[in-house]
Motif scaffolding. Structure first.
Motif, mmCIF file in Angstrom:
data_model
loop_
_atom_site.group_PDB
_atom_site.id
_atom_site.type_symbol
_atom_site.label_atom_id
_atom_site.label_comp_id
_atom_site.label_asym_id
_atom_site.label_seq_id
_atom_site.Cartn_x
_atom_site.Cartn_y
_atom_site.Cartn_z
ATOM 1 N N SER A 33 0.942 -1.351 0.010
ATOM 2 C CA SER A 33 -0.291 0.354 -0.094
ATOM 3 C C SER A 33 1.076 1.338 -0.220
ATOM 4 N N ILE A 208 1.806 2.336 -9.591
ATOM 5 C CA ILE A 208 2.420 1.909 -8.533
ATOM 6 C C ILE A 208 2.053 0.162 -8.414
ATOM 7 N N THR A 210 -0.281 -1.855 -7.004
ATOM 8 C CA THR A 210 -0.865 -2.255 -4.963
ATOM 9 C C THR A 210 -1.319 -3.410 -5.493
ATOM 10 N N SER A 212 -4.858 -2.682 -5.416
ATOM 11 C CA SER A 212 -5.616 -1.537 -5.660
ATOM 12 C C SER A 212 -5.565 -2.129 -7.712
HETATM 13 N N1 LIG Z 1 -1.331 2.058 -7.049
HETATM 14 C C1 LIG Z 1 -1.140 2.792 -8.378
HETATM 15 O O1 LIG Z 1 -0.767 2.446 -9.448
HETATM 16 C C2 LIG Z 1 -2.444 4.774 -7.945
HETATM 17 C C3 LIG Z 1 -1.801 5.848 -8.771
HETATM 18 C C4 LIG Z 1 -2.460 6.717 -7.884
HETATM 19 C C5 LIG Z 1 -3.164 7.008 -7.290
HETATM 20 N N2 LIG Z 1 -2.892 5.843 -6.197
HETATM 21 C C6 LIG Z 1 -4.281 6.023 -4.870
HETATM 22 O O2 LIG Z 1 -3.852 5.577 -4.254
HETATM 23 C C7 LIG Z 1 -4.554 5.043 -2.882
HETATM 24 C C8 LIG Z 1 -4.133 4.417 -2.954
HETATM 25 O O3 LIG Z 1 -4.350 3.025 -2.867
HETATM 26 P P1 LIG Z 1 -3.470 1.969 -3.270
HETATM 27 O O4 LIG Z 1 -2.555 1.586 -4.935
HETATM 28 O O5 LIG Z 1 -1.958 2.021 -2.731
HETATM 29 O O6 LIG Z 1 -4.156 0.083 -2.941
HETATM 30 P P2 LIG Z 1 -4.835 -0.331 -1.402
HETATM 31 O O7 LIG Z 1 -5.119 -1.837 -2.304
HETATM 32 O O8 LIG Z 1 -2.924 -0.197 -1.222
HETATM 33 O O9 LIG Z 1 -5.198 0.676 -1.206
HETATM 34 C C9 LIG Z 1 -6.315 0.993 -1.288
HETATM 35 C C10 LIG Z 1 -7.099 1.533 0.460
HETATM 36 O O10 LIG Z 1 -7.980 1.645 0.272
HETATM 37 C C11 LIG Z 1 -8.691 1.091 1.301
HETATM 38 N N3 LIG Z 1 -10.367 0.832 1.308
HETATM 39 C C12 LIG Z 1 -11.316 0.496 0.308
HETATM 40 N N4 LIG Z 1 -12.495 0.675 0.638
HETATM 41 C C13 LIG Z 1 -12.873 1.181 1.490
HETATM 42 C C14 LIG Z 1 -13.675 1.694 2.424
HETATM 43 N N5 LIG Z 1 -15.553 1.339 2.229
HETATM 44 N N6 LIG Z 1 -14.001 1.967 3.731
HETATM 45 C C15 LIG Z 1 -11.938 2.163 4.156
HETATM 46 N N7 LIG Z 1 -10.934 2.228 3.384
HETATM 47 C C16 LIG Z 1 -11.375 1.404 1.807
HETATM 48 C C17 LIG Z 1 -8.555 -0.580 1.585
HETATM 49 O O11 LIG Z 1 -8.001 -1.071 2.966
HETATM 50 C C18 LIG Z 1 -7.006 0.178 1.065
HETATM 51 O O12 LIG Z 1 -6.368 0.104 2.277
HETATM 52 C C19 LIG Z 1 -5.778 4.774 -3.862
HETATM 53 O O13 LIG Z 1 -6.638 5.947 -3.470
HETATM 54 C C20 LIG Z 1 -5.650 5.255 -5.563
HETATM 55 O O14 LIG Z 1 -6.239 5.226 -6.437
HETATM 56 C C21 LIG Z 1 -2.924 4.937 -6.583
#
Ligand SMILES: NC(=O)c1ccc[n+]([C@@H]2O[C@H](COP(=O)([O-])OP(=O)(O)OC[C@H]3O[C@@H](n4cnc5c(N)ncnc54)[C@H](O)[C@@H]3O)[C@@H](O)[C@H]2O)c1
Length: 272
Positions: A33, A208, A210, A212
């Motif tokens: 994450s 990145i 992860t 999600s």
């Molecule tokens: N990984 C990428 O490429 C990337 C790029 C740009 C932005 N992001 C953003 O970064 C953020 C973190 O995502 P990540 O990639 O680290 O993935 P991740 O899956 O590790 O994190 C997503 C988190 O959202 C939480 N979540 C989902 N529904 C929820 C709810 N109803 N209540 C509480 N928590 C909830 C999950 O428990 C998880 O901890 C997200 O907003 C994602 O869109 C990710």
């Protein structure tokens, strides 16, 4: 020519930029994450950190991470961001533990698997509402819940977005629309909360790997394309994103609000 992939990573040392600050990290699911990297950067810089987790399964992951990182039982509280009663409860628990807080990270997003691929025109009403509720409205809900804990001394809120909220990125679909709403939300909140010296900013990372991200069709192709064409010719790491979030939580960013900062090796500047 030297590839930037082969250049040794700079050693980031602690400068205690967040010494005396307390913050809440929302969105750690596992060791990949981005939120976990942000928590580590904040702790490296001397902040006291509390965590929220979505349900017992995530709590077990968190406990494993705490153990591996030699953390002595940090504060954590259950929170599903779509549930008002859990938001109120979490805010109360945080108040009891920390009194005031200085910052929080919003790293939360969710959309149904079937909405993250195929034709956008087939987006369902349900899927649209769900993505908006979890990924965008949740920033308002969290800001409202934690505002009373930041009003006295000011604070900093950072949410993670993605370029797919501004441009069309194949397969990102309903999540792109949720990110557009999230970014706009951050600016309205920044306007509202500015008089309390509470800043609200967006960090927009490149892709990145992860949990999600693995729900997006052809994600590994996105990673490959990105590192081929981005000006820095590499993929972004969670640690690089984390250091930017940490900077936005620090007093060094005290005049920055309502801003979107790209941590994407320059990718967002490209036309072709
Ligand atoms: N990984 C990428 O490429 C990337 C790029 C740009 C932005 N992001 C953003 O970064 C953020 C973190 O995502 P990540 O990639 O680290 O993935 P991740 O899956 O590790 O994190 C997503 C988190 O959202 C939480 N979540 C989902 N529904 C929820 C709810 N109803 N209540 C509480 N928590 C909830 C999950 O428990 C998880 O901890 C997200 O907003 C994602 O869109 C990710």
């Amino acid at each position: 020519m030297i590839s930037t992939e082969t250049i040794e990573k700079p050693k980031v040392v602690s400068n205690m930029l967040l010494k005396g600050k307390k913050g809440i990290i929302v969105g750690v699911a596992n060791k990949w994450s981005i939120a976990w990297a942000v928590a580590q950067a904040c702790m490296r810089e001397g902040a006291e950190i509390g965590f929220t987790y979505q349900g017992e399964r995530v709590l077990r992951n968190l406990e494993k991470l705490f153990k591996e990182a030699n953390l002595n039982d940090p504060f954590s509280v259950n929170l599903d961001v779509t549930k008002d009663e859990e938001l109120a409860q979490a805010s109360e628990e945080v108040r009891k533990k920390f009194g005031n807080i200085d910052f929080f990270l919003h790293a939360v997003a969710f959309a149904k698997r079937e909405e993250l691929g195929g034709e956008f025109v087939n987006t369902s009403r349900d899927g649209y509402h769900l993505a908006q509720d979890v990924s965008s409205y949740s920033l308002i809900a969290l800001a409202k819940a934690f505002k009373p804990l930041m009003e006295e001394n000011g604070g900093s809120i950072v949410a993670l977005s993605y370029l797919g909220g501004e441009r069309v990125v194949k397969n990102y679909n309903v999540m792109g629309v949720a990110k557009a709403a999230l970014e706009s939300t951050s600016r309205y909140l920044a306007y509202d909360l500015g008089s309390k010296n509470i800043r609200v900013n967006i960090v927009s990372p490149g892709p990145i790997k992860t949990l999600s991200a693995s729900g997006i069709d052809d994600f590994s192709k996105m990673l490959e394309h990105f590192r081929t064409v981005a000006p820095l010719k590499k993929n972004v790491t969670a640690e690089e994103v984390a250091d930017t979030c940490m900077f936005l939580f620090s007093d060094y960013s005290r005049a920055i609000t309502a801003e979107t900062i790209y941590v994407d090796c320059g990718y967002n500047t490209l036309a072709m």
